[in-house]
Design a protein around this motif. Sequence first.
Motif, PDB file in Angstrom:
ATOM      1  N   PRO A   5     -24.595  11.750   9.786  1.00  0.00           N
ATOM      2  CA  PRO A   5     -24.014  11.748  11.142  1.00  0.00           C
ATOM      3  C   PRO A   5     -23.058  12.922  11.370  1.00  0.00           C
ATOM      4  N   LEU A   6     -22.383  13.353  10.308  1.00  0.00           N
ATOM      5  CA  LEU A   6     -21.486  14.496  10.430  1.00  0.00           C
ATOM      6  C   LEU A   6     -22.269  15.754  10.777  1.00  0.00           C
ATOM      7  N   ALA A   7     -23.417  15.953  10.098  1.00  0.00           N
ATOM      8  CA  ALA A   7     -24.252  17.116  10.386  1.00  0.00           C
ATOM      9  C   ALA A   7     -24.867  17.020  11.772  1.00  0.00           C
ATOM     10  N   ALA A   8     -25.134  15.801  12.250  1.00  0.00           N
ATOM     11  CA  ALA A   8     -25.712  15.619  13.585  1.00  0.00           C
ATOM     12  C   ALA A   8     -24.669  15.750  14.680  1.00  0.00           C
ATOM     13  N   GLY A   9     -23.384  15.692  14.346  1.00  0.00           N
ATOM     14  CA  GLY A   9     -22.332  15.847  15.348  1.00  0.00           C
ATOM     15  C   GLY A   9     -21.913  14.552  16.002  1.00  0.00           C
ATOM     16  N   VAL A  10     -22.222  13.432  15.371  1.00  0.00           N
ATOM     17  CA  VAL A  10     -21.874  12.127  15.948  1.00  0.00           C
ATOM     18  C   VAL A  10     -20.359  11.886  15.908  1.00  0.00           C
ATOM     19  N   TRP A  11     -19.676  12.393  14.889  1.00  0.00           N
ATOM     20  CA  TRP A  11     -18.241  12.118  14.716  1.00  0.00           C
ATOM     21  C   TRP A  11     -17.340  13.024  15.556  1.00  0.00           C
ATOM     22  N   ILE A  12     -17.918  14.009  16.253  1.00  0.00           N
ATOM     23  CA  ILE A  12     -17.080  14.935  17.043  1.00  0.00           C
ATOM     24  C   ILE A  12     -16.348  14.203  18.171  1.00  0.00           C
ATOM     25  N   PRO A  13     -17.025  13.402  19.017  1.00  0.00           N
ATOM     26  CA  PRO A  13     -16.267  12.740  20.096  1.00  0.00           C
ATOM     27  C   PRO A  13     -15.336  11.633  19.591  1.00  0.00           C
ATOM     28  N   ILE A  14     -15.655  11.016  18.443  1.00  0.00           N
ATOM     29  CA  ILE A  14     -14.846   9.887  17.971  1.00  0.00           C
ATOM     30  C   ILE A  14     -13.620  10.370  17.194  1.00  0.00           C
ATOM     31  N   PHE A  15     -13.862  11.171  16.129  1.00  0.00           N
ATOM     32  CA  PHE A  15     -12.770  11.605  15.264  1.00  0.00           C
ATOM     33  C   PHE A  15     -12.454  13.091  15.389  1.00  0.00           C
ATOM     34  N   GLY A  16     -13.355  13.853  16.023  1.00  0.00           N
ATOM     35  CA  GLY A  16     -13.162  15.294  16.135  1.00  0.00           C
ATOM     36  C   GLY A  16     -13.584  16.043  14.892  1.00  0.00           C
ATOM     37  N   TRP A  17     -14.364  15.386  14.012  1.00  0.00           N
ATOM     38  CA  TRP A  17     -14.819  16.024  12.781  1.00  0.00           C
ATOM     39  C   TRP A  17     -15.978  16.955  13.061  1.00  0.00           C
ATOM     40  N   LYS A  18     -15.909  18.157  12.515  1.00  0.00           N
ATOM     41  CA  LYS A  18     -16.993  19.134  12.626  1.00  0.00           C
ATOM     42  C   LYS A  18     -17.374  19.578  11.220  1.00  0.00           C
ATOM     43  N   LEU A  19     -18.644  19.933  11.060  1.00  0.00           N
ATOM     44  CA  LEU A  19     -19.129  20.377   9.752  1.00  0.00           C
ATOM     45  C   LEU A  19     -19.238  21.892   9.755  1.00  0.00           C
ATOM     46  N   ASN A  20     -18.582  22.504   8.802  1.00  0.00           N
ATOM     47  CA  ASN A  20     -18.661  23.935   8.626  1.00  0.00           C
ATOM     48  C   ASN A  20     -20.082  24.257   8.128  1.00  0.00           C
ATOM     49  N   PRO A  21     -20.777  25.245   8.713  1.00  0.00           N
ATOM     50  CA  PRO A  21     -22.143  25.564   8.284  1.00  0.00           C
ATOM     51  C   PRO A  21     -22.253  25.919   6.804  1.00  0.00           C
ATOM     52  N   MET A  22     -21.197  26.441   6.236  1.00  0.00           N
ATOM     53  CA  MET A  22     -21.216  26.786   4.820  1.00  0.00           C
ATOM     54  C   MET A  22     -21.319  25.512   3.967  1.00  0.00           C
ATOM     55  N   PHE A  23     -20.635  24.457   4.351  1.00  0.00           N
ATOM     56  CA  PHE A  23     -20.735  23.185   3.629  1.00  0.00           C
ATOM     57  C   PHE A  23     -22.108  22.538   3.848  1.00  0.00           C
ATOM     58  N   GLY A  24     -22.681  22.707   5.029  1.00  0.00           N
ATOM     59  CA  GLY A  24     -24.024  22.190   5.305  1.00  0.00           C
ATOM     60  C   GLY A  24     -25.064  22.859   4.415  1.00  0.00           C
TER      61      GLY A  24
END
Length: 141
Positions: A5-24
Amino acid sequence: MIGIPLAAGVWIPIFGWKLNPMFGAAAMSLSSFCVVSNALRLNFFPIRDAKKDKKIREKRNTQKGKEKENEIMEKTMKIEGMMCGHCEARVKKALEALPAVEAAAVSHESGTAVVTLKEAVADDVLKKAVEDQDYTVVSVQ
């Protein structure tokens, strides 16, 4: 469970979490490494070991103490005049209608019919069955 879900961007509106492409990219590489290493790990297990397989017993047909052999004979017929799949079907149907014929494999391209017989049949009987369908039998082997 959190990574997809983090890679899909589901947590952005809820917690504001974004995945750095380097970690992906690192997670993708680690995933591929885990799949390959697990596949290679299977080589250490005796999967193809036949020690525990159940032994197969041969069933023998006996008749008064002697073995009865089930001989299946094959005859190859050279046929002229077949032009299409419909011709094949006619010849196959005519041959398989004979009581001693188990199966017939007919090919209009090679002009042959391979007949599998349950019991001995005269060549004339096979030849007559095909010639009744208006095809010419060149040879029977």
